[in-house]
Design a protein around this motif. Structure first.
Motif: not given
Ligand SMILES: NC(=O)c1ccc[n+]([C@@H]2O[C@H](COP(=O)([O-])OP(=O)(O)OC[C@H]3O[C@@H](n4cnc5c(N)ncnc54)[C@H](OP(=O)(O)O)[C@@H]3O)[C@@H](O)[C@H]2O)c1
Length: 300
Positions: A3, A5, A19, A21, A89-90, A275, A298-300
């Motif tokens: 993982y 960023e 985005q 989900k 996530e995107y 995720f 994926i929960k944001m």
């Protein structure tokens, strides 16, 4: 698999920013991760972001995109067989690869109904030209591709024979199969020898035996890997069209699947992960025993 960023992707004129989900996992993900699958096509881009199947919400649209707007909920198989970058996530996705998600369907169910469902739809109806009343044999009928293939073939009125282990027999009947073959106790070619179309979703199948299930002049589509030349010859001797088919991204086909999904004609079977559990999701995929699809929220 790590993982990390990264900046939110920038989009081209014909793309939208989604985005995510939910996303789904396929055998090609773990194959590509392991150095096979489509890793050869992507080797110049390593390290890669795996994945192709997404459902989510549009947060930006490219200037050439007319079909979608910010806030639309969409799903699809992004850039296959290229670099989909869907475990994120995107995701920047060509608008031409997406369709609107039916409002009565969850992001998880939509994310499931992408690569595997496109494979079933494109192979059976576009390549195999399956029609009402024809007999179709679908191997690995309980798997991601197979469970959509059974439902699509049943929907158009074909006579559907599905293979699985005994553990999935009732499930294969429940999604519409007319006949079932337990590959552990029955030899396919002893049960069927007159299929108009065989959609073979099993990698290590005995081709010489499986081809006997196709009627003379019928069609045999190999989904996991290619048909060896000597096997093409064997098929040609009986007038059988035997070939490998690789699924392609298509928003037009996604619209057809969206319609079937929204009407409840397609019902994906979901095996759900978060995720943070991508390694677990891959471990399940590697076992090759999944009923339906592996889906990651994926929960944001
Ligand atoms: N060419 C393409 O475009 C394309 C697209 C999608 C997938 N594929 C390939 O197609 C294959 C299937 O994909 P998938 O997503 O459906 O995989 P999957 O979901 O992982 O398939 C799992 C299913 O396979 C069944 N299975 C395992 N061995 C079997 C056997 N010998 N006979 C019958 N069923 C068996 C299992 O049922 P039981 O537990 O009952 O055995 C399980 O339900 C993979 O190799 C994948 O790489 C190719």
């Amino acid at each position: 698999m790590i993982y990390t960023e990264l900046p939110v992707p920038t989009i081209k004129a014909d793309e939208v920013l989604v985005q995510v989900k939910a996303l789904s996992v396929n055998p090609v993900d773990v194959q590509t991760h392991g150095g096979t699958g489509i890793s050869g096509r992507l080797k110049d881009q390593f390290p890669i972001i795996l994945g192709w199947d997404i459902s989510g919400v549009i947060t930006a649209v490219g200037e050439a995109v007319k079909e979608f707007k910010v806030g639309d909920e969409v799903f699809g198989m992004v850039n296959f067989p290229g670099h989909g970058k869907a475990y994120a996530e995107y995701v920047a996705a060509p608008a031409a690869h997406l369709a609107l998600k039916p409002t009565n369907v969850s992001h998880e169910a939509a994310a499931a109904t992408t690569l595997a469902a496109l494979t079933a739809y494109q192979a059976l109806l576009q390549q195999g030209k399956l029609t009402q009343g024809q007999k179709v044999l679908i191997t690995a009928a309980a798997g991601g591709v197979g469970h959509f293939a059974v439902q699509i073939a049943k929907h158009i009125g074909a006579h559907v024979i599905g293979t699985s282990s005994a553990a999935n027999k009732d499930y294969v009947f429940s999604i519409g199969a007319d006949e079932h073959i337990d590959y552990n106790t029955q030899q396919e070619d002893k049960v069927v020898n007159d299929a108009d179309l065989v959609m073979d979703n099993v990698r290590s199948q005995d081709f010489a035996a499986t081809i006997k299930t196709v009627k003379n002049g019928g069609t045999y589509i190999k989904i996991p890997n290619g048909v060896p030349d000597e096997m093409k010859q064997l098929a040609a001797e009986r007038g059988i069209n035997a070939f490998f088919y690789l699924v392609q991204s298509s928003g037009a086909d996604m619209k057809v699947l969206a319609d079937l999904l929204g009407k409840g004609i397609l019902q994906p079977n979901l095996n759900l992960y978060d995720f943070s559990q991508m390694e677990l999701a891959h471990e399940q995929q590697l076992k090759g025993r999944t009923r339906g699809k592996i889906v990651v929220s994926i929960k944001m």
